[in-house]
Design an enzyme around this catalytic site. Structure first.
Site, PDB file in Angstrom:
ATOM      1  N   SER A 124      -9.793  21.185 -33.737  1.00 57.03           N
ATOM      2  CA  SER A 124      -9.459  22.599 -33.858  1.00 57.03           C
ATOM      3  C   SER A 124      -9.009  23.156 -32.503  1.00 57.03           C
ATOM      4  CB  SER A 124     -10.662  23.354 -34.434  1.00 57.03           C
ATOM      5  OG  SER A 124     -10.301  24.638 -34.877  1.00 57.03           O
TER       6      SER A 124
ATOM      7  N   ASP B 250      -8.665  22.560 -45.945  1.00 63.22           N
ATOM      8  CA  ASP B 250      -9.092  23.292 -44.751  1.00 63.22           C
ATOM      9  C   ASP B 250      -8.690  24.765 -44.905  1.00 63.22           C
ATOM     10  OD1 ASP B 250      -9.277  24.407 -42.152  1.00 63.22           O
ATOM     11  OD2 ASP B 250      -8.938  22.445 -41.242  1.00 63.22           O
TER      12      ASP B 250
ATOM     13  N   HIS C  54     -12.567  21.613 -42.871  1.00 60.73           N
ATOM     14  CA  HIS C  54     -12.522  21.738 -41.404  1.00 60.73           C
ATOM     15  C   HIS C  54     -13.820  21.275 -40.738  1.00 60.73           C
ATOM     16  CE1 HIS C  54     -10.264  23.525 -38.041  1.00 60.73           C
ATOM     17  NE2 HIS C  54     -11.401  24.020 -37.564  1.00 60.73           N
TER      18      HIS C  54
END
Length: 288
Positions: free
Chosen positions: A154, A231, A266
Site C-alpha cells: 500500500s 480490494d 487489502h
C-alpha cells in the site's frame, strides 16, 4: 549529533531457527527515536547475507509485518535478512500529527517534507534510503557492500517503488502488494503531498512512480505487483495499478508484472498468501 548506527535491542524472539529482533536508535534524519525490526536468519556459514527492506502501509508500525505475514519462514529458507522500519517519526510533538489516520504519525508517505511544519522531522525518504542503509551496513553486513532489495504494501508499496526508481544502483529488485501507484491522482496522495510538499503539484512528481518510470535511467527492471481484485481501496481509485502499467508502456526499461489475484482484499491475509512468491522473486536477484 548522535550516531544512528548505535542500536538498542528492544526484543528478540527465536523464529524458524533465526531471530526476530526489534531495535531502537536515534535518527539524525527524523530527529527522534525510531524502531525497526530485523529478522536475522540462522547462518552457519557466516557469509554476509543479502538484505530485503519491507515498507509497511498507513497506520502501521514495525510490528505489523513481523507479526502478521509469516515471512520469517521464507527469510530463513532463502537466507535473507529482512529489515522493517516504522512508517513515520514518532513523538515529535507537532501540532496535528496524530489527528488523522492517513497523515502524520503512521503516515510518512516515504517523502522528504518541504513544508516548514513537517520538514524537520518528516524525512522518511532519506531515512529509508540513506540512514537505514548506514545502520544495516554497520550492524548486519560487517561493513561489506550491500546487496539490498525492497518491497512493501500500500503506502509502503509506493515507498518501495519510488525508492527503487530513484536509486537503481542501490537496489537489486523491487516488488509491491497493492501499492499506491499514482499518488498525485488519488485522494490519499493529494492529501499527503499537499501537507508535506505544498500545493505546487509539479513538486509531487518526484515521489510518484508513474512519473518516475518516465525518467528512469537504470538497467532494465521488472516490478512484481500483486493486487487483490476485491480490494476496497482499488475500487475507490486509491491504488490505480493500471496507471502504472500504462506509464511503463512508454518505456522499454521498466516492465510491470501485475498479477490480479481473484477474490483477495487489502489485508495481511492477502500478503501472507503470496509472500513466498515475493521472496522467490527477490532471491533471484539477491543471490546472483
Amino acid at each position: 549529533m548522535t550516531d544512528p548506527t548505535v542500536l538498542k535491542l528492544v526484543s528478540s524472539n527465536k523464529c524458524f531457527q533465526g531471530l526476530q529482533n526489534v531495535y531502537e536508535h536515534s535518527s539524525n534524519e527524523l530527529k527522534c527515536t525510531m524502531k525497526f525490526a530485523a529478522y536475522l536468519p540462522k547462518n552457519d556459514s557466516q557469509e554476509t547475507l543479502p538484505v530485503l527492506i519491507w515498507l509497511s502501509g498507513l497506520t502501521c508500525t514495525e510490528q505489523n509485518f513481523i507479526t502478521k505475514s509469516g515471512f520469517q519462514k521464507y527469510a530463513q529458507e532463502y537466507k535473507i535478512i529482512v529489515i522493517a522500519p516504522d512508517t513515520s517519526p514518532r513523538g515529535c510533538k507537532i501540532e496535528g500529527e496524530t489527528e488523522k489516520w492517513d497523515f502524520g504519525e503512521g503516515a510518512g508517505f516515504y517523502v522528504d517534507s518541504t513544508e516548514p511544519k513537517w520538514a524537520r522531522n518528516y524525512r522518511m525518504y532519506s531515512y529509508v534510503n540513506n540512514e537505514l542503509h548506514e545502520v544495516i551496513r554497520k550492524n548486519f553486513t560487517n561493513g561489506d557492500d550491500l546487496r539490498v532489495s525492497i518491497f512493501g504494501h500500500s503506502m509502503g508499496g509506493h515507498g518501495a517503488m519510488i525508492s527503487f526508481l530513484k536509486n537503481p544502483n542501490k537496489y537489486k529488485s523491487v516488488s509491491a502488494f497493492s501499492p499506491i501507484s499514482n499518488p498525485i491522482n488519488c485522494d490519499w496522495g493529494k492529501n499527503a503531498f499537499t501537507g508535506y510538499l505544498g500545493s505546487n503539484v509539479e513538486n509531487w512528481s518526484a515521489y510518484d512512480s508513474c512519473c518516475l518510470v518516465k525518467q528512469y535511467n537504470g538497467p532494465s527492471v521488472e516490478i512484481l505487483v500483486d493486487q487483490g481484485t476485491e480490494d476496497n481501496f482499488l475500487k475507490s481509485n486509491q491504488l490505480n495499478p493500471d496507471n502504472l502499467v500504462k506509464a511503463c508502456e512508454d518505456t522499454s526499461s521498466v516492465r510491470v508484472n501485475l498479477r490480479n489475484q481473484e477474490g483477495y482484499d487489502h489485508s495481511y491475509y492477502f500478503i501472507t498468501t503470496f509472500i513466498g512468491d515475493h521472496f522467490e522473486f527477490h532471491a533471484k536477484y539477491l543471490k546472483n
